[in-house]
Structure formats: structure tokens, C-alpha cells
Design a protein around this motif. Sequence first.
Motif, PDB file in Angstrom:
ATOM      1  N   GLU A   1     -15.246  23.160  38.059  1.00 29.07           N
ATOM      2  CA  GLU A   1     -15.827  21.717  39.772  1.00 29.07           C
ATOM      3  C   GLU A   1     -14.914  20.751  38.361  1.00 29.07           C
ATOM      4  N   LYS A   2     -13.758  20.734  38.771  1.00 29.48           N
ATOM      5  CA  LYS A   2     -12.909  19.593  39.235  1.00 29.48           C
ATOM      6  C   LYS A   2     -11.496  19.067  39.560  1.00 29.48           C
ATOM      7  N   VAL A   3     -11.075  18.635  40.139  1.00 30.04           N
ATOM      8  CA  VAL A   3     -10.216  18.374  41.148  1.00 30.04           C
ATOM      9  C   VAL A   3      -9.096  16.839  40.265  1.00 30.04           C
TER      10      VAL A   3
ATOM     11  N   MET B   1     -10.224  12.554  43.517  1.00 28.12           N
ATOM     12  CA  MET B   1     -11.170  12.149  42.299  1.00 28.12           C
ATOM     13  C   MET B   1     -12.098  10.796  43.286  1.00 28.12           C
ATOM     14  N   GLY B   2     -13.144  11.730  43.584  1.00 23.80           N
ATOM     15  CA  GLY B   2     -13.713  10.679  44.060  1.00 23.80           C
ATOM     16  C   GLY B   2     -14.267  10.309  46.127  1.00 23.80           C
TER      17      GLY B   2
ATOM     18  N   ALA C   1     -12.313  19.691  48.196  1.00 19.14           N
ATOM     19  CA  ALA C   1     -12.236  19.917  47.210  1.00 19.14           C
ATOM     20  C   ALA C   1     -10.952  20.471  47.642  1.00 19.14           C
ATOM     21  N   TRP C   2      -9.664  21.413  46.557  1.00 18.83           N
ATOM     22  CA  TRP C   2      -8.565  21.452  46.649  1.00 18.83           C
ATOM     23  C   TRP C   2      -8.528  23.060  46.187  1.00 18.83           C
ATOM     24  N   VAL C   3      -7.374  24.166  46.859  1.00 21.00           N
ATOM     25  CA  VAL C   3      -6.792  25.210  47.006  1.00 21.00           C
ATOM     26  C   VAL C   3      -5.709  25.321  46.497  1.00 21.00           C
ATOM     27  N   THR C   4      -5.176  25.756  45.239  1.00 20.66           N
ATOM     28  CA  THR C   4      -3.785  26.048  44.948  1.00 20.66           C
ATOM     29  C   THR C   4      -3.541  27.576  44.325  1.00 20.66           C
ATOM     30  N   ALA C   5      -2.302  27.217  44.256  1.00 23.37           N
ATOM     31  CA  ALA C   5      -2.457  29.100  44.143  1.00 23.37           C
ATOM     32  C   ALA C   5      -1.355  29.349  42.546  1.00 23.37           C
TER      33      ALA C   5
END
Length: 234
Positions: free
Chosen positions: A45-47, A52-53, A57-61
Motif C-alpha cells: 500500500e504505497k507508490v 503520490m497523491g 497504482a504502479w506495476v514494476t518487476a
Amino acid sequence: MRSDNRSNTELRPVTFEKNPLKFSQGSVVISTGLTKVLCTATVEEKVPKFLMGTGQAWVTAEYSMLPGSTSPRVPRDNQRKGRSQEISRLIGRSLRAAINLQDIGEFTITIDCDVLQADGGTRTASITGGFVALNMAVKQMFVAGSIDSIPDITPVAATSVGILGDQVLVDLCYEEDSKADADFNIVMASDGGIVEIQGSAEGNRFSRRLVDNVLDSGIMAIAELFKFQIEALN
């Protein structure tokens, strides 16, 4: 006929083992022939600061080859860090194309792709298996009440295609990849959109006709991968 008796346009056998791990929100081992990759999706639960704000969402690998995945052994600190980082970015870009990040909220989903055994096509297997892990994680977020509804998720899959002489071969094993005159990686979404194409000549130049054949063969192969993904998720 190829060394494993496949036709030029035939994929290696593809299987998915779901939920091999307990503590990630989604996990799967994808096998494409002898290549095996463990793909896990972990939700936090963070980006990153730049999101922020934004409510996005963010998807990374992150991609890595385990020491015993090849012969000779890959050092645990992995001397090919540049290659691993390049593949990690490719997987992240590909999987971000599968989902509208505004529909999830400020969560980060990290897809870890650990190669258990490498026989060619590890990056494309990571993308194909990574999508399954991502899909499982988003559904788990809904079950846990982290999101109010399951957003639309478009399947994304990838395969390798090589040119050897005047032949176009789909889903190269390592033996074929090491001999190929040109090597391509094709990433597509199930709606027909192309996410990314990587390709380069290893020796001989190739013609436009062969490139068209590469794309046609890759598209047909990836259509089969979508079916395997859907079967695994159902």
C-alpha cells in the motif's frame, strides 16, 4: 524438423502451476519446454514519490536467474546485472499495459520473476507467467477488500521468434537461439495491440519479407498463449 520435433510455428509445451507460494498475493510457475520461471506478485500500500497523491497504482518487476538455472552456474550476485535490469524494465512495461492503473488506487504491485531453469525464452515466459500472477493478485485485492471492484484486465503475453537461414522459428530453445541469424521478442495484448517488439540481427541481414513472417508467426503463437493463460486463471 527442429531438434525437439516441433514445426516452425509450434510452441513448446506450456504449463502453469498456480499458488506454489503462500505469502504472495499471486504466484505461478510457468514452464515452456525446459524453461521454468517462478512469477510472484506482491502488493504494497504505497507508490513511488512521483505517483503520490495521484490515486494511481504502479506495476514494476524484478528479474533474476537463480544460480543453478544454467550450466555453468550463474553467480548469485549475477555478473549480468545490466541484462537483468533491461529485462526487468521490459516485464514492467509489458504488464503495465495489461491494466488501467487508475482503477486500483495507490498500491504498488511488484512482479518478481526468478528463473529456475533456463533453456531460452526466459523473458517472454516471465511476461506470460507474470500476467497470470498479476491477475491473481488483483483478484485477491478485491477479496481482501482493498479495492471495491475488479478492474478490466487485458491479457498480455509474449514469445520469441528467430530467423535461421530462410526459416522463421517460433519459441526458440537455447540451442536454436544461439544459432539464429536474428532474434525477436514480441509482446502483445489480447485485443490485438502490440506492446513491444525487440529484434536484432546476430549476423546476416534480414529482409522485410522475413520480418512480416516473424510478426505473423509471433501473433499466431501468442494467440495460443492467451488460451493457456485463460485456462490457468479459470
